[in-house]
Design an enzyme around this catalytic site. Structure first.
Site, PDB file in Angstrom:
ATOM      1  N   GLN A  77      25.844  46.952 -10.437  1.00 52.72           N
ATOM      2  CA  GLN A  77      27.123  46.249 -10.326  1.00 52.72           C
ATOM      3  C   GLN A  77      26.972  44.847  -9.739  1.00 52.72           C
ATOM      4  O   GLN A  77      27.920  44.063  -9.804  1.00 52.72           O
ATOM      5  CB  GLN A  77      28.085  47.067  -9.449  1.00 52.72           C
ATOM      6  CG  GLN A  77      27.650  47.145  -7.982  1.00 52.72           C
ATOM      7  CD  GLN A  77      28.588  47.972  -7.128  1.00 52.72           C
ATOM      8  OE1 GLN A  77      28.452  49.185  -7.029  1.00 52.72           O
ATOM      9  NE2 GLN A  77      29.547  47.305  -6.479  1.00 52.72           N
ATOM     10  N   CYS A  86      32.117  49.063  -7.753  1.00 52.13           N
ATOM     11  CA  CYS A  86      31.573  50.436  -7.708  1.00 52.13           C
ATOM     12  C   CYS A  86      32.564  51.455  -8.263  1.00 52.13           C
ATOM     13  O   CYS A  86      32.190  52.371  -8.985  1.00 52.13           O
ATOM     14  CB  CYS A  86      31.243  50.798  -6.273  1.00 52.13           C
ATOM     15  SG  CYS A  86      32.691  50.793  -5.199  1.00 52.13           S
TER      16      CYS A  86
END
Ligand SMILES: *[C@@H]1O[C@H](CO)[C@@H](O)[C@H](O)[C@H]1NC(C)=O
Length: 325
Positions: A77, A86
């Site tokens: 990410q 997330c």
């Protein structure tokens, strides 16, 4: 007073260097997040016998079911720049695994678009989001005959509309048709970028939230991986082994793909993170039952449909997308 002061010290044992990426229930309510959208009383933790999971095994790992892996790829990410997404990664990874389970691990993996959620979901951003929110958004798209697009028509760029980091300030991340699915035919002036309206997509028929070891095990055993909150502060420097720190608060989201049992450390969750494969055990971490707040806040989704060769349901588009407008 003395006891309170001691508690305050011990509750800050791990420095919180990263922003909290998970919305509180109050923030979720402000954004209209419903925790469940399924016929209550029908999920595996509510009627385990219907799902054949009255008792769960000591070990179960969707990444290794008699040698077959139903786990989709690990993600990072935090590239091309830092983004606190997330919450979208955990839900997309768990749903992707469930599609792979539905497809019996046949064919190339279907890779769902996290960026589509960031652009259009309205349930979070690079500055945090909801655990159940991504599934609520996919369910609402699904109810309208649409769904979440695939990575190849909306790749992850780690941006949302409020983010100014790295490349983010230079482009539009709002939910335009182009930011759902797109392609670009050639360089201007001859070519241009166009939205793909009939893009490959995945939909869900229901979602819900659960917490606690037993409900998690029943859901995972019956239907596949789930997304869950975790305390990330104690595991930033995790390298390998079974993490058993108690944890203080949920500030991050991961996906749980199963569990195992260790002779000395006992039972543990098998957790896929979204910090790249260089972190931890090839992107995974094992977390002792009861540790790191993993059992507090989890979400599941039920696969409805997806675009795949074996389903003969693809809209076949030109390279420039002109016939898929
Ligand atoms: C992780 O390791 C770095 C480098 O050694 C250190 O500065 C940092 O405090 C550590 N973080 C945690 C949460 O332990």
């Amino acid at each position: 007073m003395f006891a309170l002061a001691l508690f305050a010290v011990s509750s800050h044992a791990y420095p919180r260097t990263r922003p909290n990426e998970v919305w509180s229930r109050e923030q979720e309510i402000q954004h209209g997040i419903k925790l469940n959208d399924y016929p209550l009383g029908s999920a595996p933790h509510e009627v385990p016998h219907k799902w054949g999971v009255a008792s769960v095994p000591d070990e179960l790992n969707w990444c290794d079911m008699d040698g077959v892996s139903y786990c989709t790829r690990s993600r990072n990410q935090h590239i091309p720049q830092y983004c606190g997404s997330c919450w979208a990664h955990g839900s997309v990874s768990a749903l992707g695994d469930r599609i792979k389970i539905a497809r019996k691990a046949q064919g190339a993996d279907i890779d769902l678009s996290v960026q589509h959620i960031l652009n259009c979901g309205g349930v979070g951003s690079c500055h945090g989001g909801s655990v159940a929110g991504p599934y609520q958004w996919i369910k609402s798209k699904s109810d309208k005959g649409s769904g979440i697009s695939y990575e190849t028509s909306n790749p992850y760029l780690a941006c949302s509309s409020e983010s100014e980091e790295g490349i983010c300030g230079n482009a539009d991340w709002s939910c335009t048709p182009m930011n759902e699915a797109r392609t670009c035919s050639t360089f201007p002036p001859q070519g241009k970028c166009l939205p793909i309206k009939q893009f490959p997509m995945a939909s869900i028929s229901a979602y819900g939230t659960i917490s606690g070891q037993t409900a998690m095990q029943k859901e995972i055993a019956a239907r596949g991986p789930i997304s869950c909150g975790i305390d990330a502060a104690p595991i930033l420097n995790y390298t390998s082994g079974i993490a058993d720190m108690r944890g203080e608060m949920v500030d991050h989201v991961i996906s749980v793909v199963g569990w195992g049992k260790d002779d000395t450390k006992g039972s543990y969750w098998i957790v896929r993170n979204s910090w790249g494969e260089y972190w931890g055990e090839m992107g995974y971490i094992r977390v002792a039952f009861g540790a790191l707040k993993v059992e507090e806040q989890c979400a599941w989704a039920e696969v409805k449909d997806y675009t795949a060769p074996e389903k003969n349901n693809q809209v076949h588009c030109f390279e420039g997308g002109e016939n898929c407008q």
